[in-house]
Scaffold this motif. Structure first.
Motif, mmCIF file in Angstrom:
data_model
loop_
_atom_site.group_PDB
_atom_site.id
_atom_site.type_symbol
_atom_site.label_atom_id
_atom_site.label_comp_id
_atom_site.label_asym_id
_atom_site.label_seq_id
_atom_site.Cartn_x
_atom_site.Cartn_y
_atom_site.Cartn_z
ATOM 1 N N THR A 2 0.883 -1.188 0.244
ATOM 2 C CA THR A 2 -0.022 0.077 -0.121
ATOM 3 C C THR A 2 0.743 1.162 -0.053
ATOM 4 O OG1 THR A 2 -0.209 0.327 2.434
ATOM 5 C CG2 THR A 2 -1.969 -1.234 1.373
ATOM 6 N N ALA A 3 0.234 2.374 -0.263
ATOM 7 C CA ALA A 3 0.974 3.611 -0.194
ATOM 8 C C ALA A 3 1.618 3.999 1.276
ATOM 9 C CB ALA A 3 0.212 4.893 -0.848
ATOM 10 N N LEU A 9 8.927 4.464 4.218
ATOM 11 C CA LEU A 9 10.224 4.468 3.702
ATOM 12 C C LEU A 9 10.519 5.710 3.052
ATOM 13 C CD1 LEU A 9 10.615 0.770 2.831
ATOM 14 C CD2 LEU A 9 11.467 1.822 5.040
ATOM 15 N N ASP A 10 9.480 6.689 2.905
ATOM 16 C CA ASP A 10 9.660 8.012 2.100
ATOM 17 C C ASP A 10 10.091 7.549 0.551
ATOM 18 O OD1 ASP A 10 9.438 10.559 1.944
ATOM 19 O OD2 ASP A 10 11.595 11.017 2.339
ATOM 20 N N VAL A 11 9.572 6.521 -0.164
ATOM 21 C CA VAL A 11 10.001 6.281 -1.245
ATOM 22 C C VAL A 11 8.607 6.432 -2.148
ATOM 23 C CG1 VAL A 11 10.752 4.486 -2.800
ATOM 24 C CG2 VAL A 11 11.829 4.763 -0.795
ATOM 25 N N PRO A 12 8.808 6.963 -3.041
ATOM 26 C CA PRO A 12 7.357 7.315 -3.967
ATOM 27 C C PRO A 12 6.956 5.865 -4.503
ATOM 28 C CG PRO A 12 8.814 8.916 -4.688
ATOM 29 C CD PRO A 12 9.633 7.975 -3.797
ATOM 30 N N LEU A 13 5.684 5.595 -4.263
ATOM 31 C CA LEU A 13 5.201 4.290 -4.744
ATOM 32 C C LEU A 13 5.352 3.729 -6.216
ATOM 33 C CD1 LEU A 13 3.461 1.664 -4.081
ATOM 34 C CD2 LEU A 13 1.265 2.856 -4.519
ATOM 35 N N ALA A 14 5.446 4.729 -6.985
ATOM 36 C CA ALA A 14 5.638 4.722 -8.593
ATOM 37 C C ALA A 14 6.987 4.196 -8.611
ATOM 38 C CB ALA A 14 5.329 5.982 -9.206
ATOM 39 N N ASP A 15 8.080 4.463 -7.992
ATOM 40 C CA ASP A 15 9.322 4.114 -8.086
ATOM 41 C C ASP A 15 9.538 2.596 -7.701
ATOM 42 O OD1 ASP A 15 10.071 6.690 -8.697
ATOM 43 O OD2 ASP A 15 11.208 7.161 -6.888
ATOM 44 N N VAL A 16 8.861 2.324 -6.702
ATOM 45 C CA VAL A 16 8.792 0.751 -6.122
ATOM 46 C C VAL A 16 8.185 0.074 -7.366
ATOM 47 C CG1 VAL A 16 7.980 -0.861 -4.625
ATOM 48 C CG2 VAL A 16 8.826 1.736 -3.792
ATOM 49 N N GLU A 17 7.136 0.338 -7.705
ATOM 50 C CA GLU A 17 6.357 -0.223 -8.811
ATOM 51 C C GLU A 17 7.306 -0.387 -10.043
ATOM 52 O OE1 GLU A 17 2.759 2.028 -9.237
ATOM 53 O OE2 GLU A 17 1.638 0.814 -7.724
ATOM 54 N N GLN A 18 7.774 0.561 -10.478
ATOM 55 C CA GLN A 18 8.917 0.517 -11.692
ATOM 56 C C GLN A 18 10.048 -0.498 -11.190
ATOM 57 O OE1 GLN A 18 8.781 1.475 -14.544
ATOM 58 N NE2 GLN A 18 10.853 0.802 -15.143
ATOM 59 N N GLN A 19 10.612 -0.519 -10.009
ATOM 60 C CA GLN A 19 11.650 -1.333 -9.696
ATOM 61 C C GLN A 19 10.933 -2.816 -9.793
ATOM 62 O OE1 GLN A 19 12.649 -0.221 -5.901
ATOM 63 N NE2 GLN A 19 14.048 1.702 -6.778
ATOM 64 N N ILE A 20 9.794 -3.159 -9.377
ATOM 65 C CA ILE A 20 9.197 -4.371 -9.377
ATOM 66 C C ILE A 20 8.965 -4.778 -10.953
ATOM 67 C CG2 ILE A 20 6.934 -5.738 -8.901
ATOM 68 C CD1 ILE A 20 6.914 -4.261 -6.333
ATOM 69 N N ALA A 21 8.752 -3.986 -11.558
ATOM 70 C CA ALA A 21 8.430 -4.043 -13.140
ATOM 71 C C ALA A 21 9.765 -4.685 -13.840
ATOM 72 C CB ALA A 21 7.596 -3.123 -13.759
ATOM 73 N N GLY A 43 12.695 -12.772 -7.448
ATOM 74 C CA GLY A 43 11.646 -13.113 -6.812
ATOM 75 C C GLY A 43 11.632 -12.713 -5.274
ATOM 76 N N ASP A 44 12.914 -13.068 -4.618
ATOM 77 C CA ASP A 44 13.161 -12.508 -3.351
ATOM 78 C C ASP A 44 13.138 -10.877 -3.229
ATOM 79 O OD1 ASP A 44 13.281 -15.148 -2.374
ATOM 80 O OD2 ASP A 44 15.624 -15.011 -2.536
ATOM 81 N N ALA A 45 14.005 -10.233 -4.146
ATOM 82 C CA ALA A 45 13.857 -8.787 -4.448
ATOM 83 C C ALA A 45 12.549 -8.344 -4.442
ATOM 84 C CB ALA A 45 14.748 -8.236 -5.362
ATOM 85 N N ILE A 46 11.578 -8.810 -5.335
ATOM 86 C CA ILE A 46 10.238 -8.349 -5.485
ATOM 87 C C ILE A 46 9.589 -8.490 -4.247
ATOM 88 C CG2 ILE A 46 7.811 -8.798 -6.359
ATOM 89 C CD1 ILE A 46 9.641 -9.629 -8.853
ATOM 90 N N TYR A 47 9.518 -9.665 -3.469
ATOM 91 C CA TYR A 47 9.149 -9.862 -2.017
ATOM 92 C C TYR A 47 9.362 -8.693 -0.989
ATOM 93 C CZ TYR A 47 6.986 -12.168 1.984
ATOM 94 O OH TYR A 47 6.533 -12.124 3.173
ATOM 95 N N LEU A 48 10.829 -8.365 -1.115
ATOM 96 C CA LEU A 48 11.215 -7.394 -0.201
ATOM 97 C C LEU A 48 10.731 -6.033 -0.508
ATOM 98 C CD1 LEU A 48 14.745 -8.817 0.615
ATOM 99 C CD2 LEU A 48 12.759 -8.854 2.193
ATOM 100 N N LEU A 49 10.588 -5.695 -1.759
ATOM 101 C CA LEU A 49 10.082 -4.518 -2.142
ATOM 102 C C LEU A 49 8.553 -4.331 -1.769
ATOM 103 C CD1 LEU A 49 11.692 -3.917 -5.637
ATOM 104 C CD2 LEU A 49 12.006 -2.385 -3.705
ATOM 105 N N ARG A 50 8.066 -5.605 -1.763
ATOM 106 C CA ARG A 50 6.375 -5.289 -1.658
ATOM 107 C C ARG A 50 6.268 -5.515 0.100
ATOM 108 N NH1 ARG A 50 2.581 -6.845 -5.514
ATOM 109 N NH2 ARG A 50 1.508 -7.448 -3.859
ATOM 110 N N HIS A 51 7.223 -5.673 0.569
ATOM 111 C CA HIS A 51 6.964 -6.011 2.149
ATOM 112 C C HIS A 51 8.490 -5.120 2.843
ATOM 113 C CE1 HIS A 51 3.702 -8.803 1.888
ATOM 114 N NE2 HIS A 51 4.459 -9.194 0.899
#
Length: 70
Positions: A2-3, A9-21, A43-51
């Motif tokens: 969620t936002a 963490l003070d990181v824009p959600l769009a930045d995290v979504e781009q990293q996941i993509a 997959g591990d990196a995606i999981y940590l970005l999402r959590h």
């Protein structure tokens, strides 16, 4: 994710979504090459970005407020 999680963490959600993509694209490329270790690492990196709460706790950064310079 969620936002509110990202705002912590003070990181824009769009930045995290781009990293996941980018990581998902990497997973696809590595899967096509049969590089299972890299597929798992992505997959591990995606999981940590999402959590992000799994990456640190408040105790790791005492007296720090997200969005405020140290």
């Amino acid at each position: 994710m969620t936002a509110a999680d990202i705002a912590r963490l003070d990181v824009p959600l769009a930045d995290v979504e781009q990293q996941i993509a980018v990581l998902r694209d990497s997973q696809i490329r590595h899967a096509a090459l049969g590089n299972e270790d890299e597929v798992i690492a992505d997959g591990d990196a995606i999981y940590l970005l999402r959590h992000p709460e799994l990456c640190s706790t408040d105790a790791d950064y005492p007296n720090w407020t997200p969005g405020r310079a140290s």
